[in-house]
Design a protein around this motif. Structure first.
Motif, mmCIF file in Angstrom:
data_model
loop_
_atom_site.group_PDB
_atom_site.id
_atom_site.type_symbol
_atom_site.label_atom_id
_atom_site.label_comp_id
_atom_site.label_asym_id
_atom_site.label_seq_id
_atom_site.Cartn_x
_atom_site.Cartn_y
_atom_site.Cartn_z
ATOM 1 N N ARG A 5 0.829 -1.205 0.000
ATOM 2 C CA ARG A 5 0.000 0.000 0.000
ATOM 3 C C ARG A 5 0.866 1.258 0.000
ATOM 4 O O ARG A 5 0.586 2.224 -0.713
ATOM 5 C CB ARG A 5 -0.941 -0.013 1.207
ATOM 6 N N ILE A 6 1.933 1.239 0.793
ATOM 7 C CA ILE A 6 2.842 2.382 0.834
ATOM 8 C C ILE A 6 3.453 2.630 -0.535
ATOM 9 O O ILE A 6 3.504 3.771 -1.026
ATOM 10 C CB ILE A 6 3.946 2.157 1.888
ATOM 11 N N THR A 7 3.907 1.565 -1.173
ATOM 12 C CA THR A 7 4.522 1.693 -2.495
ATOM 13 C C THR A 7 3.542 2.298 -3.493
ATOM 14 O O THR A 7 3.906 3.203 -4.278
ATOM 15 C CB THR A 7 4.997 0.324 -2.998
ATOM 16 N N LYS A 8 2.304 1.854 -3.480
ATOM 17 C CA LYS A 8 1.303 2.379 -4.417
ATOM 18 C C LYS A 8 1.060 3.866 -4.198
ATOM 19 O O LYS A 8 0.958 4.638 -5.154
ATOM 20 C CB LYS A 8 -0.001 1.596 -4.275
ATOM 21 N N ILE A 9 0.955 4.267 -2.939
ATOM 22 C CA ILE A 9 0.713 5.683 -2.647
ATOM 23 C C ILE A 9 1.911 6.521 -3.067
ATOM 24 O O ILE A 9 1.756 7.566 -3.726
ATOM 25 C CB ILE A 9 0.408 5.880 -1.143
ATOM 26 N N GLU A 10 3.114 6.087 -2.725
ATOM 27 C CA GLU A 10 4.307 6.861 -3.060
ATOM 28 C C GLU A 10 4.543 6.909 -4.565
ATOM 29 O O GLU A 10 4.947 7.955 -5.099
ATOM 30 C CB GLU A 10 5.514 6.267 -2.343
ATOM 31 N N GLU A 11 4.260 5.827 -5.262
ATOM 32 C CA GLU A 11 4.405 5.830 -6.722
ATOM 33 C C GLU A 11 3.385 6.762 -7.366
ATOM 34 O O GLU A 11 3.702 7.469 -8.337
ATOM 35 C CB GLU A 11 4.246 4.412 -7.272
ATOM 36 N N ARG A 12 2.186 6.787 -6.835
ATOM 37 C CA ARG A 12 1.158 7.689 -7.369
ATOM 38 C C ARG A 12 1.550 9.141 -7.140
ATOM 39 O O ARG A 12 1.380 9.989 -8.024
ATOM 40 C CB ARG A 12 -0.188 7.374 -6.732
ATOM 41 N N LEU A 13 2.067 9.446 -5.969
ATOM 42 C CA LEU A 13 2.549 10.803 -5.708
ATOM 43 C C LEU A 13 3.636 11.188 -6.709
ATOM 44 O O LEU A 13 3.622 12.288 -7.274
ATOM 45 C CB LEU A 13 3.085 10.899 -4.281
ATOM 46 N N ALA A 14 4.571 10.272 -6.939
ATOM 47 C CA ALA A 14 5.671 10.550 -7.868
ATOM 48 C C ALA A 14 5.159 10.772 -9.286
ATOM 49 O O ALA A 14 5.675 11.622 -10.020
ATOM 50 C CB ALA A 14 6.681 9.403 -7.837
ATOM 51 N N GLN A 15 4.132 10.030 -9.674
ATOM 52 C CA GLN A 15 3.546 10.213 -11.001
ATOM 53 C C GLN A 15 3.011 11.626 -11.198
ATOM 54 O O GLN A 15 2.921 12.113 -12.326
ATOM 55 C CB GLN A 15 2.418 9.198 -11.216
ATOM 56 N N HIS A 16 2.662 12.268 -10.099
ATOM 57 C CA HIS A 16 2.112 13.628 -10.168
ATOM 58 C C HIS A 16 3.120 14.673 -9.710
ATOM 59 O O HIS A 16 2.748 15.808 -9.385
ATOM 60 C CB HIS A 16 0.821 13.708 -9.350
ATOM 61 N N GLY A 17 4.395 14.293 -9.703
ATOM 62 C CA GLY A 17 5.447 15.270 -9.462
ATOM 63 C C GLY A 17 5.774 15.526 -8.008
ATOM 64 O O GLY A 17 6.480 16.488 -7.695
ATOM 65 N N ILE A 18 5.292 14.679 -7.105
ATOM 66 C CA ILE A 18 5.614 14.813 -5.687
ATOM 67 C C ILE A 18 6.556 13.667 -5.339
ATOM 68 O O ILE A 18 6.128 12.550 -5.031
ATOM 69 C CB ILE A 18 4.341 14.792 -4.820
ATOM 70 N N ASN A 19 7.848 13.952 -5.403
ATOM 71 C CA ASN A 19 8.843 12.885 -5.375
ATOM 72 C C ASN A 19 9.541 12.700 -4.043
ATOM 73 O O ASN A 19 10.195 11.681 -3.825
ATOM 74 C CB ASN A 19 9.919 13.173 -6.439
ATOM 75 N N ASN A 20 9.457 13.662 -3.164
ATOM 76 C CA ASN A 20 10.298 13.639 -1.969
ATOM 77 C C ASN A 20 9.557 13.278 -0.699
ATOM 78 O O ASN A 20 10.048 13.546 0.399
ATOM 79 C CB ASN A 20 10.965 15.010 -1.786
ATOM 80 N N TYR A 21 8.389 12.668 -0.835
ATOM 81 C CA TYR A 21 7.592 12.370 0.346
ATOM 82 C C TYR A 21 7.456 10.866 0.531
ATOM 83 O O TYR A 21 7.127 10.147 -0.410
ATOM 84 C CB TYR A 21 6.214 13.038 0.240
ATOM 85 N N ARG A 22 7.728 10.423 1.752
ATOM 86 C CA ARG A 22 7.685 9.008 2.065
ATOM 87 C C ARG A 22 6.835 8.786 3.323
ATOM 88 O O ARG A 22 6.769 9.644 4.208
ATOM 89 C CB ARG A 22 9.102 8.466 2.321
ATOM 90 N N ILE A 23 6.183 7.644 3.357
ATOM 91 C CA ILE A 23 5.455 7.239 4.563
ATOM 92 C C ILE A 23 6.451 6.485 5.425
ATOM 93 O O ILE A 23 6.750 5.312 5.183
ATOM 94 C CB ILE A 23 4.237 6.370 4.204
ATOM 95 N N ALA A 24 7.002 7.188 6.413
ATOM 96 C CA ALA A 24 8.109 6.645 7.195
ATOM 97 C C ALA A 24 7.656 5.573 8.183
ATOM 98 O O ALA A 24 8.449 4.706 8.565
ATOM 99 C CB ALA A 24 8.820 7.775 7.938
ATOM 100 N N HIS A 25 6.412 5.635 8.601
ATOM 101 C CA HIS A 25 5.926 4.708 9.615
ATOM 102 C C HIS A 25 4.762 3.886 9.046
ATOM 103 O O HIS A 25 3.646 4.401 8.908
ATOM 104 C CB HIS A 25 5.478 5.471 10.856
ATOM 105 N N PRO A 26 5.024 2.648 8.686
ATOM 106 C CA PRO A 26 3.977 1.807 8.073
ATOM 107 C C PRO A 26 2.695 1.730 8.893
ATOM 108 O O PRO A 26 1.600 1.645 8.326
ATOM 109 C CB PRO A 26 4.653 0.433 7.956
ATOM 110 N N GLU A 27 2.828 1.801 10.208
ATOM 111 C CA GLU A 27 1.643 1.691 11.057
ATOM 112 C C GLU A 27 0.671 2.851 10.827
ATOM 113 O O GLU A 27 -0.492 2.780 11.252
ATOM 114 C CB GLU A 27 2.047 1.617 12.530
ATOM 115 N N TYR A 28 1.126 3.916 10.155
ATOM 116 C CA TYR A 28 0.230 5.040 9.860
ATOM 117 C C TYR A 28 -0.920 4.603 8.953
ATOM 118 O O TYR A 28 -1.956 5.261 8.896
ATOM 119 C CB TYR A 28 1.010 6.184 9.211
ATOM 120 N N LEU A 29 -0.729 3.512 8.229
ATOM 121 C CA LEU A 29 -1.779 3.022 7.345
ATOM 122 C C LEU A 29 -2.733 2.065 8.045
ATOM 123 O O LEU A 29 -3.664 1.556 7.408
ATOM 124 C CB LEU A 29 -1.174 2.340 6.110
#
Length: 220
Positions: A5-29
């Motif tokens: 799930r984290i990978t999908k969200i981060e890849e989607r962000l990158a597709q829209h030009g938001i490249n520097n944001y990561r979900i650092a804590h998996p438990e946030y999901l």
């Protein structure tokens, strides 16, 4: 599963030009769907938002809309700001503008109920064609709502939560660029994105807030 799930969200962000944001804590999901608003509450909110949008086009319809919402027993779910707008003959340009953007909230909430299949495109406002499709899936303004409100249900609550996190992170990105004085190059429509973030925060009762007017859009 969380990693996927984290990978999908981060890849989607990158597709829209938001490249520097990561979900650092998996438990946030992690989330508890039982804390969400009910599908019935979400369905009522969609109808309220669509009704208000209708009055923005023709303010003479306010009286009839108020009576209808009361007759259908959902007036109690109209927020204080919305009630003030509907019960007054005039409204400031700022109020009209704010309420006009709520069509984005209506559409994404309808998506959570599976009333429309296509989730909003991050870089675009919801189109007139999409709104027309939504209207065909809803009771007409003035119709009885009980059958509709009793029949709605959520699509995957995991998909809903992850969509919320996506828009939370777009809000984080734009706030960060604003505060640092930089210009964002992201392909995300800022007002539409914010409205979707707000609506999904309300649905999942972010910060345990149930009041539409008080919905919090703080970011991590």
């Amino acid at each position: 599963m969380l990693a996927t799930r984290i990978t999908k969200i981060e890849e989607r962000l990158a597709q829209h030009g938001i490249n520097n944001y990561r979900i650092a804590h998996p438990e946030y999901l992690n989330f508890d769907h039982q804390l969400f608003a009910t599908p019935r509450e979400v369905g009522a909110r969609v109808m309220i938002l669509l009704a208000i949008a209708y009055t923005i086009q023709d303010s003479s319809k306010k009286f009839g809309i108020v009576n209808w919402l009361k007759n259908e027993d959902i007036w109690s779910q109209v927020s204080d700001k919305e009630a003030a707008y509907l019960c007054n003959n005039t409204a400031t340009e700022d109020v009209i503008m704010e309420l006009s953007w709520r069509i984005e909230s209506a559409y994404i909430l309808a998506w959570t109920l599976g009333l429309v299949q296509d989730r909003p495109v991050p870089g675009l406002e919801t189109s007139a064609a999409q709104i027309s499709e939504l209207v065909t899936r809803l009771p007409a303004l003035g119709d009885k709502l009980e059958g509709f409100l009793n029949s709605v249900y959520f699509r995957s609550t995991e998909d809903i939560y992850d969509e919320n996190i996506f828009y939370e992170m777009t809000t984080t990105h734009y706030r960060d660029t604003l505060f640092t004085g930089h210009k964002s190059k992201a392909d995300v429509h800022v007002p539409a994105s914010f409205e979707r973030h707000l609506a999904l925060n309300w649905l999942r009762r972010f910060m345990n807030i149930r009041d539409w007017d008080a919905t919090d859009t703080s970011t991590m």
